[in-house]
Design an enzyme around this catalytic site. Sequence first.
Site, PDB file in Angstrom:
ATOM      1  N   SER A 125       0.843  -1.202   0.000  1.00  0.00           N
ATOM      2  CA  SER A 125       0.000   0.000   0.000  1.00  0.00           C
ATOM      3  C   SER A 125       0.872   1.243   0.000  1.00  0.00           C
ATOM      4  CB  SER A 125      -0.845  -0.016   1.279  1.00  0.00           C
ATOM      5  OG  SER A 125      -1.449   1.238   1.503  1.00  0.00           O
ATOM      6  N   TYR A 149      -1.812  -0.947  10.985  1.00  0.00           N
ATOM      7  CA  TYR A 149      -2.084  -1.452   9.632  1.00  0.00           C
ATOM      8  C   TYR A 149      -0.891  -1.163   8.719  1.00  0.00           C
ATOM      9  CZ  TYR A 149      -3.712  -1.712   4.864  1.00  0.00           C
ATOM     10  OH  TYR A 149      -3.791  -2.001   3.519  1.00  0.00           O
ATOM     11  N   LYS A 153       2.062  -3.649   6.570  1.00  0.00           N
ATOM     12  CA  LYS A 153       2.456  -3.617   5.151  1.00  0.00           C
ATOM     13  C   LYS A 153       3.972  -3.417   5.025  1.00  0.00           C
ATOM     14  CE  LYS A 153      -1.549  -4.469   3.512  1.00  0.00           C
ATOM     15  NZ  LYS A 153      -1.822  -5.820   3.023  1.00  0.00           N
TER      16      LYS A 153
HETATM   17  P1  NAD Z   1     -11.134  -6.694   1.386  1.00  0.00           P
HETATM   18  O1  NAD Z   1     -11.356  -6.658   2.839  1.00  0.00           O
HETATM   19  O2  NAD Z   1     -12.292  -6.484   0.473  1.00  0.00           O
HETATM   20  O3  NAD Z   1     -10.444  -8.080   0.956  1.00  0.00           O
HETATM   21  C1  NAD Z   1      -9.639  -8.815   1.832  1.00  0.00           C
HETATM   22  C2  NAD Z   1     -10.191 -10.233   1.859  1.00  0.00           C
HETATM   23  O4  NAD Z   1      -9.351 -11.030   2.696  1.00  0.00           O
HETATM   24  C3  NAD Z   1     -11.608 -10.311   2.435  1.00  0.00           C
HETATM   25  O5  NAD Z   1     -12.424 -11.045   1.556  1.00  0.00           O
HETATM   26  C4  NAD Z   1     -11.419 -11.051   3.758  1.00  0.00           C
HETATM   27  O6  NAD Z   1     -12.542 -11.844   4.093  1.00  0.00           O
HETATM   28  C5  NAD Z   1     -10.186 -11.870   3.466  1.00  0.00           C
HETATM   29  N1  NAD Z   1      -9.421 -12.266   4.649  1.00  0.00           N
HETATM   30  C6  NAD Z   1      -9.003 -11.482   5.671  1.00  0.00           C
HETATM   31  N2  NAD Z   1      -8.315 -12.222   6.558  1.00  0.00           N
HETATM   32  C7  NAD Z   1      -8.289 -13.490   6.074  1.00  0.00           C
HETATM   33  C8  NAD Z   1      -7.743 -14.705   6.541  1.00  0.00           C
HETATM   34  N3  NAD Z   1      -7.083 -14.785   7.693  1.00  0.00           N
HETATM   35  N4  NAD Z   1      -7.901 -15.810   5.786  1.00  0.00           N
HETATM   36  C9  NAD Z   1      -8.561 -15.767   4.613  1.00  0.00           C
HETATM   37  N5  NAD Z   1      -9.117 -14.649   4.128  1.00  0.00           N
HETATM   38  C10 NAD Z   1      -8.981 -13.523   4.865  1.00  0.00           C
HETATM   39  O7  NAD Z   1      -9.970  -5.641   1.061  1.00  0.00           O
HETATM   40  P2  NAD Z   1      -9.403  -5.105  -0.324  1.00  0.00           P
HETATM   41  O8  NAD Z   1      -9.662  -3.655  -0.372  1.00  0.00           O
HETATM   42  O9  NAD Z   1      -9.815  -5.957  -1.438  1.00  0.00           O
HETATM   43  O10 NAD Z   1      -7.847  -5.267  -0.028  1.00  0.00           O
HETATM   44  C11 NAD Z   1      -7.106  -6.391  -0.487  1.00  0.00           C
HETATM   45  C12 NAD Z   1      -5.669  -6.230  -0.054  1.00  0.00           C
HETATM   46  O11 NAD Z   1      -5.156  -5.012  -0.581  1.00  0.00           O
HETATM   47  C13 NAD Z   1      -5.456  -6.145   1.456  1.00  0.00           C
HETATM   48  O12 NAD Z   1      -4.240  -6.803   1.756  1.00  0.00           O
HETATM   49  C14 NAD Z   1      -5.348  -4.665   1.705  1.00  0.00           C
HETATM   50  O13 NAD Z   1      -4.596  -4.389   2.866  1.00  0.00           O
HETATM   51  C15 NAD Z   1      -4.616  -4.213   0.464  1.00  0.00           C
HETATM   52  N6  NAD Z   1      -4.826  -2.787   0.135  1.00  0.00           N
HETATM   53  C16 NAD Z   1      -6.094  -2.299   0.007  1.00  0.00           C
HETATM   54  C17 NAD Z   1      -6.275  -0.937  -0.289  1.00  0.00           C
HETATM   55  C18 NAD Z   1      -7.654  -0.333  -0.379  1.00  0.00           C
HETATM   56  O14 NAD Z   1      -7.777   0.888  -0.246  1.00  0.00           O
HETATM   57  N7  NAD Z   1      -8.701  -1.110  -0.641  1.00  0.00           N
HETATM   58  C19 NAD Z   1      -5.168  -0.116  -0.500  1.00  0.00           C
HETATM   59  C20 NAD Z   1      -3.893  -0.665  -0.376  1.00  0.00           C
HETATM   60  C21 NAD Z   1      -3.736  -2.015  -0.066  1.00  0.00           C
HETATM   61  C1  WQD Z   2      -9.222   9.887   0.812  1.00  0.00           C
HETATM   62  C2  WQD Z   2      -9.421  11.374   1.058  1.00  0.00           C
HETATM   63  C3  WQD Z   2      -9.689  11.930   3.383  1.00  0.00           C
HETATM   64  C4  WQD Z   2     -13.535   9.864   3.906  1.00  0.00           C
HETATM   65  C5  WQD Z   2      -6.732   4.898   3.105  1.00  0.00           C
HETATM   66  C6  WQD Z   2      -5.692   4.170   3.928  1.00  0.00           C
HETATM   67  C7  WQD Z   2      -4.626   3.635   3.041  1.00  0.00           C
HETATM   68  C8  WQD Z   2      -5.196   2.809   1.899  1.00  0.00           C
HETATM   69  C9  WQD Z   2      -6.321   3.492   1.208  1.00  0.00           C
HETATM   70  C10 WQD Z   2      -5.085   0.510   2.449  1.00  0.00           C
HETATM   71  C11 WQD Z   2      -8.635  11.906   2.266  1.00  0.00           C
HETATM   72  C12 WQD Z   2     -10.951  12.248   2.607  1.00  0.00           C
HETATM   73  C13 WQD Z   2     -12.361  10.380   3.380  1.00  0.00           C
HETATM   74  C14 WQD Z   2     -14.570  10.770   4.285  1.00  0.00           C
HETATM   75  C15 WQD Z   2     -13.181  12.596   3.568  1.00  0.00           C
HETATM   76  N1  WQD Z   2      -5.729   1.567   2.358  1.00  0.00           N
HETATM   77  N2  WQD Z   2     -12.182  11.723   3.215  1.00  0.00           N
HETATM   78  N3  WQD Z   2     -14.347  12.110   4.103  1.00  0.00           N
HETATM   79  O1  WQD Z   2      -6.865   7.975   3.675  1.00  0.00           O
HETATM   80  O2  WQD Z   2      -5.901   8.128   1.327  1.00  0.00           O
HETATM   81  O3  WQD Z   2      -6.095   5.960   2.419  1.00  0.00           O
HETATM   82  O4  WQD Z   2      -7.259   3.987   2.153  1.00  0.00           O
HETATM   83  O5  WQD Z   2      -3.926   0.303   2.308  1.00  0.00           O
HETATM   84  O6  WQD Z   2      -3.781   2.889   3.844  1.00  0.00           O
HETATM   85  O7  WQD Z   2      -5.145   5.083   4.864  1.00  0.00           O
HETATM   86  O8  WQD Z   2      -8.152   7.078   1.659  1.00  0.00           O
HETATM   87  O9  WQD Z   2     -10.496   7.099   0.978  1.00  0.00           O
HETATM   88  O10 WQD Z   2      -9.953   7.184   3.441  1.00  0.00           O
HETATM   89  O11 WQD Z   2      -9.481   9.174   2.025  1.00  0.00           O
HETATM   90  O12 WQD Z   2     -13.048  13.825   3.429  1.00  0.00           O
HETATM   91  O13 WQD Z   2     -15.634  10.384   4.789  1.00  0.00           O
HETATM   92  O14 WQD Z   2     -10.793  11.606   1.369  1.00  0.00           O
HETATM   93  O15 WQD Z   2      -9.441  12.901   4.361  1.00  0.00           O
HETATM   94  O16 WQD Z   2      -8.235  13.212   1.945  1.00  0.00           O
HETATM   95  P1  WQD Z   2      -6.707   7.407   2.347  1.00  0.00           P
HETATM   96  P2  WQD Z   2      -9.601   7.560   2.059  1.00  0.00           P
END
Ligand code: NAD
Ligand code: WQD
Length: 347
Positions: A125, A149, A153
């Site tokens: 991330s 969190y 990562k």
């Molecule tokens: P999500 O929660 O939709 O998907 C994660 C999945 O993993 C879920 O279906 C959950 O049930 C499953 N899971 C969790 N723990 C588990 C376990 N112990 N065994 C088996 N399954 C398990 O999230 P997402 O947004 O699709 O994110 C996927 C990956 O990408 C995650 O590793 C997340 O940290 C990373 N990521 C997400 C974002 C974002 O903003 N969505 C940004 C950066 C990184």
């Molecule tokens: C985006 C912008 C908020 C909600 C997070 C995690 C990051 C990654 C992605 C997993 C910011 C603003 C948000 C709301 C708002 N996840 N905001 N009102 O914070 O960039 O990243 O998700 O790895 O680790 O920190 O994403 O979508 O939460 O926010 O004004 O109700 O929207 O302040 O500027 P962020 P976000």
Amino acid sequence: MTTVLLTGAAGYIASHTWLALQRAGYRVVGVDNFANSSPVVLERLAELAPAPIEFERADVCDAAMLDEVFGSYRPAAVVHFAAYKAVGESVSQPLAYYRNNLGGLVNTCEAMKRHGCLRMVFSSSATVYGAPEQLPLREDAPTSATNPYGATKLMGEQILRDLGVADALAIKGGAAGPAWQTACLRYFNPVGAHESGRIGEDPRGTPNNLMPYVAQVAVGRRDKLSVFGGDYPTPDGTGVRDYIHVTDLAEGHVAALRRLLDTPGSLTVNLGTGQGYSVLDLVRAYEAASGRSVPYEIVARRPGDVAACWADPALARELLGWQARLDLARMCEDSWRWQHLNPHGFN
Ligand code: NAD
Ligand code: WQD
């Protein structure tokens, strides 16, 4: 046919990646424990998929279950999505995050090692960049964690790098044979949904992230958006992020996997568009895409937020031949199709 194991397969990003991998000709097997997803995803995927949906309910912290899955399907590579992802929750429940995200990763790597499967694509991330000193963010920018969190990562990436170090030492000592190859993909802000409107992001409870919140305001599930901070040093005072369409992100995984299968070595790359948009840019784009108004109120900053964050996507283009294609309007259109066709998500 090359088999790929997806962990966290029923989740938001994995479900889109599943379809992209099948379209690219891979056999995919998914595992998930539904900690943050719904089994209905699998039915929807079966409608959309060009090949059968093969799935095992399993927790990646359960070594015996993983052994069964590896033994039955013999995957050549793993795309490891399984993790918890709520930043705020990680602050109040750090042990649950360390156990699931790091325990799950180590357990999966151990199972891979036992079964001679040494290629992993890892969901990292942009959170690993902490508070950016310089924009756009290149992969060699300093990293830090501001919450558990983010620490999972950062440490996850470190674990995978350490596997490479151990291999290099073993090879120097005369050991032959295959070595670990890993791809850490640093996602920026994934948004949008599959163009069919059948799968998309379905957060439980109040959405933590901006686009799903905006979507729920547009569809009438919530009254208004709270904009966290209007006094950042950005063009309109609201936070700026690099939003990337989940379909583009899915294609980035296909490109990374192909690279690991074709070319020796490991890599760490940004998956972003290189373009930053403010909260208000996104609100306006969503209103245009949905034809609905999105009332908002500017409130205090959210603790831990940075003013602005966007990627330098050049390395992914160079190493993977991948770049994002879909623009903010398309991200909003696809999110809106998913949201208004499924106002209550998968249920
Ligand atoms: P999500 O929660 O939709 O998907 C994660 C999945 O993993 C879920 O279906 C959950 O049930 C499953 N899971 C969790 N723990 C588990 C376990 N112990 N065994 C088996 N399954 C398990 O999230 P997402 O947004 O699709 O994110 C996927 C990956 O990408 C995650 O590793 C997340 O940290 C990373 N990521 C997400 C974002 C974002 O903003 N969505 C940004 C950066 C990184
Ligand atoms: C985006 C912008 C908020 C909600 C997070 C995690 C990051 C990654 C992605 C997993 C910011 C603003 C948000 C709301 C708002 N996840 N905001 N009102 O914070 O960039 O990243 O998700 O790895 O680790 O920190 O994403 O979508 O939460 O926010 O004004 O109700 O929207 O302040 O500027 P962020 P976000």
